[in-house]
Each structure stands twice: as C-alpha cells, then as structure tokens.
Design a protein around this motif. Structure first.
Motif, PDB file in Angstrom:
ATOM      1  N   THR A 142      55.292  59.144 -43.003  1.00 61.91           N
ATOM      2  CA  THR A 142      55.642  58.437 -41.764  1.00 61.91           C
ATOM      3  C   THR A 142      55.776  56.950 -42.036  1.00 61.91           C
ATOM      4  O   THR A 142      56.724  56.305 -41.584  1.00 61.91           O
ATOM      5  N   ARG A 143      54.845  56.381 -42.807  1.00 61.52           N
ATOM      6  CA  ARG A 143      54.892  54.957 -43.146  1.00 61.52           C
ATOM      7  C   ARG A 143      56.160  54.647 -43.951  1.00 61.52           C
ATOM      8  O   ARG A 143      56.858  53.659 -43.670  1.00 61.52           O
ATOM      9  N   ILE A 144      56.479  55.483 -44.912  1.00 59.41           N
ATOM     10  CA  ILE A 144      57.675  55.271 -45.728  1.00 59.41           C
ATOM     11  C   ILE A 144      58.928  55.352 -44.858  1.00 59.41           C
ATOM     12  O   ILE A 144      59.839  54.523 -45.005  1.00 59.41           O
ATOM     13  N   LYS A 145      58.976  56.302 -43.947  1.00 61.77           N
ATOM     14  CA  LYS A 145      60.126  56.415 -43.059  1.00 61.77           C
ATOM     15  C   LYS A 145      60.282  55.161 -42.192  1.00 61.77           C
ATOM     16  O   LYS A 145      61.402  54.689 -41.971  1.00 61.77           O
ATOM     17  N   GLN A 146      59.160  54.614 -41.740  1.00 62.77           N
ATOM     18  CA  GLN A 146      59.211  53.382 -40.945  1.00 62.77           C
ATOM     19  C   GLN A 146      59.716  52.219 -41.802  1.00 62.77           C
ATOM     20  O   GLN A 146      60.508  51.401 -41.322  1.00 62.77           O
ATOM     21  N   LEU A 147      59.260  52.146 -43.036  1.00 62.96           N
ATOM     22  CA  LEU A 147      59.747  51.091 -43.937  1.00 62.96           C
ATOM     23  C   LEU A 147      61.245  51.226 -44.178  1.00 62.96           C
ATOM     24  O   LEU A 147      61.972  50.233 -44.174  1.00 62.96           O
ATOM     25  N   LEU A 151      59.248  53.788 -54.674  1.00 65.10           N
ATOM     26  CA  LEU A 151      58.269  54.198 -53.667  1.00 65.10           C
ATOM     27  C   LEU A 151      58.323  55.700 -53.430  1.00 65.10           C
ATOM     28  O   LEU A 151      57.286  56.374 -53.415  1.00 65.10           O
ATOM     29  N   LEU A 152      59.511  56.239 -53.269  1.00 63.26           N
ATOM     30  CA  LEU A 152      59.624  57.684 -53.062  1.00 63.26           C
ATOM     31  C   LEU A 152      59.209  58.459 -54.302  1.00 63.26           C
ATOM     32  O   LEU A 152      58.575  59.519 -54.194  1.00 63.26           O
ATOM     33  N   HIS A 153      59.518  57.935 -55.464  1.00 62.90           N
ATOM     34  CA  HIS A 153      59.098  58.567 -56.713  1.00 62.90           C
ATOM     35  C   HIS A 153      57.568  58.618 -56.764  1.00 62.90           C
ATOM     36  O   HIS A 153      56.975  59.653 -57.095  1.00 62.90           O
ATOM     37  N   GLY A 154      56.930  57.513 -56.414  1.00 60.59           N
ATOM     38  CA  GLY A 154      55.467  57.485 -56.378  1.00 60.59           C
ATOM     39  C   GLY A 154      54.897  58.475 -55.382  1.00 60.59           C
ATOM     40  O   GLY A 154      53.914  59.173 -55.666  1.00 60.59           O
ATOM     41  N   TYR A 155      55.516  58.545 -54.220  1.00 61.41           N
ATOM     42  CA  TYR A 155      55.056  59.485 -53.197  1.00 61.41           C
ATOM     43  C   TYR A 155      55.138  60.925 -53.709  1.00 61.41           C
ATOM     44  O   TYR A 155      54.214  61.717 -53.502  1.00 61.41           O
ATOM     45  N   LEU A 156      56.213  61.246 -54.379  1.00 62.34           N
ATOM     46  CA  LEU A 156      56.356  62.602 -54.922  1.00 62.34           C
ATOM     47  C   LEU A 156      55.263  62.910 -55.947  1.00 62.34           C
ATOM     48  O   LEU A 156      54.758  64.037 -56.002  1.00 62.34           O
ATOM     49  N   HIS A 157      54.847  61.928 -56.719  1.00 65.23           N
ATOM     50  CA  HIS A 157      53.740  62.149 -57.651  1.00 65.23           C
ATOM     51  C   HIS A 157      52.415  62.280 -56.910  1.00 65.23           C
ATOM     52  O   HIS A 157      51.517  62.998 -57.370  1.00 65.23           O
ATOM     53  N   ARG A 158      52.296  61.620 -55.747  1.00 58.91           N
ATOM     54  CA  ARG A 158      51.112  61.843 -54.907  1.00 58.91           C
ATOM     55  C   ARG A 158      51.060  63.301 -54.471  1.00 58.91           C
ATOM     56  O   ARG A 158      49.990  63.915 -54.464  1.00 58.91           O
ATOM     57  N   THR A 184      45.199  55.596 -49.518  1.00 60.04           N
ATOM     58  CA  THR A 184      44.489  56.881 -49.546  1.00 60.04           C
ATOM     59  C   THR A 184      44.701  57.653 -48.239  1.00 60.04           C
ATOM     60  O   THR A 184      43.938  58.559 -47.935  1.00 60.04           O
ATOM     61  N   ASN A 185      45.741  57.274 -47.495  1.00 57.70           N
ATOM     62  CA  ASN A 185      46.049  57.983 -46.262  1.00 57.70           C
ATOM     63  C   ASN A 185      46.566  59.387 -46.585  1.00 57.70           C
ATOM     64  O   ASN A 185      46.840  59.718 -47.738  1.00 57.70           O
ATOM     65  N   SER A 186      46.714  60.185 -45.561  1.00 57.72           N
ATOM     66  CA  SER A 186      47.215  61.545 -45.782  1.00 57.72           C
ATOM     67  C   SER A 186      48.676  61.489 -46.215  1.00 57.72           C
ATOM     68  O   SER A 186      49.373  60.500 -45.965  1.00 57.72           O
ATOM     69  N   LEU A 187      49.133  62.550 -46.854  1.00 56.45           N
ATOM     70  CA  LEU A 187      50.533  62.620 -47.260  1.00 56.45           C
ATOM     71  C   LEU A 187      51.458  62.519 -46.043  1.00 56.45           C
ATOM     72  O   LEU A 187      52.488  61.842 -46.092  1.00 56.45           O
TER      73      LEU A 187
END
Length: 79
Positions: A70-75, A34-41, A62-65
C-alpha cells in the motif's frame, strides 16, 4: 504501453511474483529497486531486500507486506 511499475504491482497482487521480478530486476531506477526489494521481502530474503531498499534510498520497514505494498502504491501515485 502500461507503466512497468504499475504492471509489476498488479502482478504482485495476483501472486505472480516471478513475472513481477522479471519486469523490475534489471531496472536501476528508484522504483525498480524498491519493487525489487519488496519482492525479496516476500521471499523472506531480508538481506537482499535491504540492499535493494538502500539502492532505492528507502527504509526497510518492518510493516506487513500488505501495508508495505500500500505504501509503495501511494509512492508510485505521487511521483
């Protein structure tokens, strides 16, 4: 030892994306993917981001980075 995923988030928040990438790029766990994907975003590489989000069994939103981090931190907090 600090959790590598929380460390990666801290590095992302400090705009140290390469260092965060180094931490998670070889981690096959859901969180690493998930974090790897976020970094590619962040890089704008949505095709590659989609691949990693699928590996994490998460939707590529398609939310903002900022909102996505924030969503990832909550997860991460709820694991």
């Amino acid at each position: 030892m600090q959790d590598i995923f929380l460390r990666a988030v801290a590095l992302i928040e400090q705009d140290q994306w390469d260092a965060a990438h180094e931490l998670v790029q070889h981690d096959p766990s859901v969180w690493g993917c998930l974090l790897h994907g976020y970094l590619h975003r962040i890089e704008g590489d949505m095709s590659n981001a989609g691949y990693w989000y699928r590996r994490a069994e998460q939707p590529l939103l398609t939310n903002s980075l900022k909102d996505e981090l924030t969503r990832i931190k909550q997860l991460l907090a709820s694991r």
